[in-house]
Scaffold this motif. Structure first.
Motif, PDB file in Angstrom:
ATOM      1  N   UNK A 113      30.731  -2.655  30.832  1.00 51.13           N
ATOM      2  CA  UNK A 113      29.521  -3.216  31.433  1.00 51.13           C
ATOM      3  C   UNK A 113      28.593  -2.140  31.987  1.00 51.13           C
ATOM      4  N   UNK A 114      29.142  -1.038  32.434  1.00 48.47           N
ATOM      5  CA  UNK A 114      28.306   0.054  32.941  1.00 48.47           C
ATOM      6  C   UNK A 114      27.473   0.651  31.806  1.00 48.47           C
ATOM      7  N   UNK A 115      28.074   0.775  30.628  1.00 46.85           N
ATOM      8  CA  UNK A 115      27.332   1.298  29.488  1.00 46.85           C
ATOM      9  C   UNK A 115      26.190   0.364  29.099  1.00 46.85           C
ATOM     10  N   UNK A 116      26.453  -0.955  29.109  1.00 47.52           N
ATOM     11  CA  UNK A 116      25.389  -1.912  28.777  1.00 47.52           C
ATOM     12  C   UNK A 116      24.287  -1.883  29.833  1.00 47.52           C
ATOM     13  N   UNK A 117      24.643  -1.714  31.104  1.00 48.26           N
ATOM     14  CA  UNK A 117      23.626  -1.586  32.146  1.00 48.26           C
ATOM     15  C   UNK A 117      22.802  -0.319  31.921  1.00 48.26           C
ATOM     16  N   UNK A 118      23.469   0.743  31.488  1.00 46.73           N
ATOM     17  CA  UNK A 118      22.749   1.983  31.177  1.00 46.73           C
ATOM     18  C   UNK A 118      21.772   1.805  30.031  1.00 46.73           C
ATOM     19  N   UNK A 119      22.203   1.066  28.989  1.00 41.74           N
ATOM     20  CA  UNK A 119      21.282   0.780  27.888  1.00 41.74           C
ATOM     21  C   UNK A 119      20.096  -0.053  28.364  1.00 41.74           C
ATOM     22  N   UNK A 120      20.338  -0.981  29.293  1.00 38.70           N
ATOM     23  CA  UNK A 120      19.243  -1.776  29.856  1.00 38.70           C
ATOM     24  C   UNK A 120      18.262  -0.917  30.634  1.00 38.70           C
ATOM     25  N   UNK A 121      18.778   0.023  31.421  1.00 36.87           N
ATOM     26  CA  UNK A 121      17.904   0.929  32.177  1.00 36.87           C
ATOM     27  C   UNK A 121      17.100   1.811  31.235  1.00 36.87           C
ATOM     28  N   UNK A 122      17.746   2.307  30.177  1.00 36.66           N
ATOM     29  CA  UNK A 122      17.010   3.107  29.194  1.00 36.66           C
ATOM     30  C   UNK A 122      15.921   2.289  28.499  1.00 36.66           C
ATOM     31  N   UNK A 123      16.217   1.034  28.197  1.00 32.59           N
ATOM     32  CA  UNK A 123      15.206   0.165  27.585  1.00 32.59           C
ATOM     33  C   UNK A 123      14.038  -0.092  28.514  1.00 32.59           C
TER      34      UNK A 123
END
Length: 138
Positions: A59-69
């Motif tokens: 979930x941390x990786x998906x949150x990171x992808x969201x922040x990058x987006x």
């Protein structure tokens, strides 16, 4: 562990298909199939599959992808606003907005209106088109 097993099975199946193709004397397609079949095995051996599997279920990786987006969207929107402001300042000179096509909205200079249809000679069919083109500066 499951992803590595699946990739290894896909590679084994691909190499089997390549062997069948080679048996049928299709050596070029057999070599191409073998090349595609070795890619998952190479990814397993380098550890890329494990990294991808860990990333996909984190979930941390998906949150990171969201922040990058979100950062990417902010960057694009600020660039779009910057371009609009630069285009507006360049066209108007910083004074006030002008018409988009000022030459077509203003009356033409030095061009008289075309004579009525009855006054034209029958052989002069393109004079009204020429008058329209001259009116628009073409």
């Amino acid at each position: 562990m499951l992803a590595e097993t699946i990739c290894s099975a896909v590679s084994a199946a691909g190499l089997g298909i390549a062997a069948v193709a080679a048996y049928r004397k299709r050596f070029l397609s057999a070599a191409r199939i073998a090349a595609y079949a070795l890619v998952p095995l190479g990814l397993v051996m380098t550890g890329a599959v494990e990294w991808i599997a860990d990333t996909a279920f984190s979930p941390v990786a998906w949150a990171g992808f969201g922040v990058l987006g979100a950062a990417w969207l902010l960057f694009l929107s600020t660039r779009a606003v910057e371009r609009r402001r630069a285009g507006r300042a360049q066209t108007t000179g910083g004074v006030e907005p002008r018409a988009v096509a000022p030459s077509s909205s203003s009356p033409s200079r030095g061009v008289t209106a075309a004579p009525p249809r009855s006054a034209q000679a029958p052989t002069d069919d393109f004079s009204d088109i020429e008058a329209i083109l001259k009116k628009h500066g073409i």
